[in-house]
Design an enzyme around this catalytic site. Structure first.
Site, PDB file in Angstrom:
ATOM      1  N   HIS A  95      80.321  16.427  47.782  1.00 49.88           N
ATOM      2  CA  HIS A  95      80.619  15.663  46.570  1.00 49.88           C
ATOM      3  C   HIS A  95      79.436  15.768  45.623  1.00 49.88           C
ATOM      4  CE1 HIS A  95      78.109  12.050  47.457  1.00 49.88           C
ATOM      5  NE2 HIS A  95      78.481  12.203  48.710  1.00 49.88           N
ATOM      6  N   ASP A  97      79.041  13.565  42.818  1.00 47.82           N
ATOM      7  CA  ASP A  97      78.626  12.301  42.221  1.00 47.82           C
ATOM      8  C   ASP A  97      77.549  11.662  43.081  1.00 47.82           C
ATOM      9  OD1 ASP A  97      80.657  11.710  44.237  1.00 47.82           O
ATOM     10  OD2 ASP A  97      80.507   9.639  43.554  1.00 47.82           O
ATOM     11  N   ASP A 128      72.012  13.325  49.236  1.00 49.44           N
ATOM     12  CA  ASP A 128      73.399  12.835  49.221  1.00 49.44           C
ATOM     13  C   ASP A 128      73.971  12.921  47.819  1.00 49.44           C
ATOM     14  OD1 ASP A 128      75.754  11.531  49.838  1.00 49.44           O
ATOM     15  OD2 ASP A 128      74.867   9.534  49.806  1.00 49.44           O
ATOM     16  N   GLU A 163      83.139  10.148  45.178  1.00 47.35           N
ATOM     17  CA  GLU A 163      83.027   9.677  46.561  1.00 47.35           C
ATOM     18  C   GLU A 163      82.240   8.377  46.646  1.00 47.35           C
ATOM     19  OE1 GLU A 163      81.491   9.086  50.591  1.00 47.35           O
ATOM     20  OE2 GLU A 163      80.307   9.465  48.769  1.00 47.35           O
ATOM     21  N   GLU A 164      81.154   8.277  45.886  1.00 42.04           N
ATOM     22  CA  GLU A 164      80.298   7.109  45.998  1.00 42.04           C
ATOM     23  C   GLU A 164      80.958   5.849  45.432  1.00 42.04           C
ATOM     24  OE1 GLU A 164      77.965   7.238  47.867  1.00 42.04           O
ATOM     25  OE2 GLU A 164      76.744   9.039  47.682  1.00 42.04           O
ATOM     26  N   HIS A 429      71.024   6.449  49.191  1.00 43.38           N
ATOM     27  CA  HIS A 429      71.480   5.220  48.552  1.00 43.38           C
ATOM     28  C   HIS A 429      70.336   4.278  48.178  1.00 43.38           C
ATOM     29  CE1 HIS A 429      75.982   5.335  49.947  1.00 43.38           C
ATOM     30  NE2 HIS A 429      75.494   6.550  49.741  1.00 43.38           N
TER      31      HIS A 429
END
Length: 458
Positions: A95, A97, A128, A163-164, A429
């Site tokens: 992903h 995003d 990520d 996705e996030e 994150h």
């Protein structure tokens, strides 16, 4: 030296020579603020990132690269490349995003500028999941790209754009356009190694159910001096209800949910976990099982937030109505719908003093357990062993990836493997996210070796 070893050595050198290009890719990607939330960042940032993927993967040898709008309004990036006749098909997922940077002041380097420090590359999305995009590009380039000998398998590529945010756009796209996803093996590259340099396949994902619980006791707030004592305090009632979700050892204690699961994969040493999780000195870990049991084989409840007056600005009043957001992670073997019913019943039954309790389901997803006895896992294990010089281990992940369940439901014969560059030191994150470039290098080599050997292993 055997022919296979010679091929491995040649691929290793190609990947190593491509690492400066991988850094260029990641520098460009991190600079694009692709947070899929127009309230925080302009949607043009996601569009720029998607267009970058279209150009880059076309250059790496894929065909018909394009953007496809998903039902949540965001764009996935898709493409493919044909292999030899009769070759199996491998889907490569990632992903593009990213999470918002959160507290800019907590970053030691600019969040949207790839910065090298102490051998790691820092920036939001560096691991990520843009580090996995760089991994895919490096592996495909090492195998040949448009000027080389082509690819040994049929390749499909899908990069998700939201996705996030958890809005489910790609999950909804699967039944609408299954031809984009159908494959013999699906490499979901949004996880990582259990520890830096330890090749790992994530084979278990916990499911998730979130609820909002509202507790009401009075028609309105009352002066705590005039009515405090006999008047039932909604906040005190909520505290009692939430406290009942765990026992005295910290185990999740929701009536009707089994809490004795045992993890049979890689062990997670307690001291390593304390370091990875940033547990303060003198604070104990909770639960009576091993760390791996508690993380990957047992349900885990977390209070995510409470609506009540903040300390600053609060008054001498008994609260009449308060709310909390509660999250329950569900291991494989427990149905999320059953877990939701158990959690709702537990919260309702725990109310003291006849307090009124309303429980509103918010979101959810089933747990996932990979089938690991097929040819793809055998070939993947061999590829990771050649790339790292160590045997592959299997770990779980406490997070949830609902897409895996959707793919498993629509393509039940496919093997699904979760791999990637996101080892614990990446701090995904969180502020100061980073990636170790050696993980991009080793995982790109492993992916290239897998794509080279998978057809022969079937």
């Amino acid at each position: 030296m055997s022919a296979e070893s010679a091929e491995t050595a040649a691929l290793r050198e190609k990947v190593r020579a491509l690492m400066p290009r991988a850094k260029e890719d990641l520098t460009a990607l991190v600079a694009m603020r692709s947070v899929a939330d127009p309230r925080q960042f302009p949607p043009e940032e996601c569009a720029r990132t998607a267009d970058f993927l279209v150009r880059s993967f076309t250059e790496a040898g894929l065909r018909d690269m394009r953007r496809v709008t998903t039902p949540d309004g965001t764009d996935a990036v898709v493409g493919h490349a044909p292999g030899p006749e009769g070759a199996p098909t491998v889907l490569l997922y990632c992903h593009y995003d990213v999470q918002p940077p959160l507290d800019d002041a907590a970053w030691r380097t600019p969040p949207f500028e790839l910065t090298e420090r102490d051998g790691r590359w820092y920036g939001r999305g560096a691991a990520d999941c843009k580090g996995n995009i760089a991994m895919h590009l490096t592996a495909l380039r090492a195998l040949g790209g448009p000027e080389g000998r082509g690819f040994p398998v049929n390749i499909k590529f899908v990069a998700e754009g939201s996705e996030e945010q958890g809005t489910g756009g790609l999950e909804q796209l699967v039944p609408l356009q299954p031809e984009l996803f159908a494959a013999d093996t699906l490499l979901v590259c949004d996880t990582g190694n259990f520890a830096l340099g330890l090749p790992t396949a994530t084979t278990s994902l916990r499911g998730l159910t979130n609820v909002v619980v509202t507790v009401s006791t009075l028609k309105g707030e009352m002066h705590s001096g005039m009515f405090g004592g006999p008047a039932p305090d909604a906040l005190a009632a909520l505290v009692r209800i939430l406290d009942g979700l765990r026992d005295e050892h910290g185990n999740t204690a929701v009536e009707g949910l089994a809490g004795d699961g045992v993890w049979d994969g890689v062990a997670y040493p307690a001291e390593q976990f304390r370091t990875d999780a940033g547990v303060l000195d003198g604070v104990s870990l909770v639960g009576t099982g091993s760390v791996a049991d508690e993380l990957w084989a047992r349900p885990a409840v977390t209070v995510l937030g409470i609506d009540c007056p903040p300390v600053v600005g609060s008054s001498a009043a008994i609260q009449a109505k308060v709310r909390a957001r509660v999250s329950l992670r569900v291991p494989p073997g427990i149905d999320t719908d059953d877990a939701l019913r158990a959690l709702t019943g537990h919260l309702t039954a725990s109310a003291p003093w006849g307090a009124r309790v309303e429980v509103e389901p918010e979101s959810g997803g089933q747990p996932f357990s990979a089938r690991t006895d097929g040819p793809a896992y055998k070939a993947l294990g061999a590829a990771l062993r050649e790339a790292y010089g160590k045997d592959m281990v299997q770990s779980g992940q406490g997070g949830s990836i609902p897409l895996c369940n959707v793919l498993a439901a629509h393509f039940p014969e496919a093997e699904i493997a979760l791999i990637g560059v996101e080892e614990p030191g990446c701090l995904i994150h969180a502020p100061n996210e980073s990636v170790d470039p050696s993980e991009i290098e080793h995982m790109a080599l492993a992916e290239a070796l897998f794509l080279s050997s998978y057809a022969a292993s079937r």
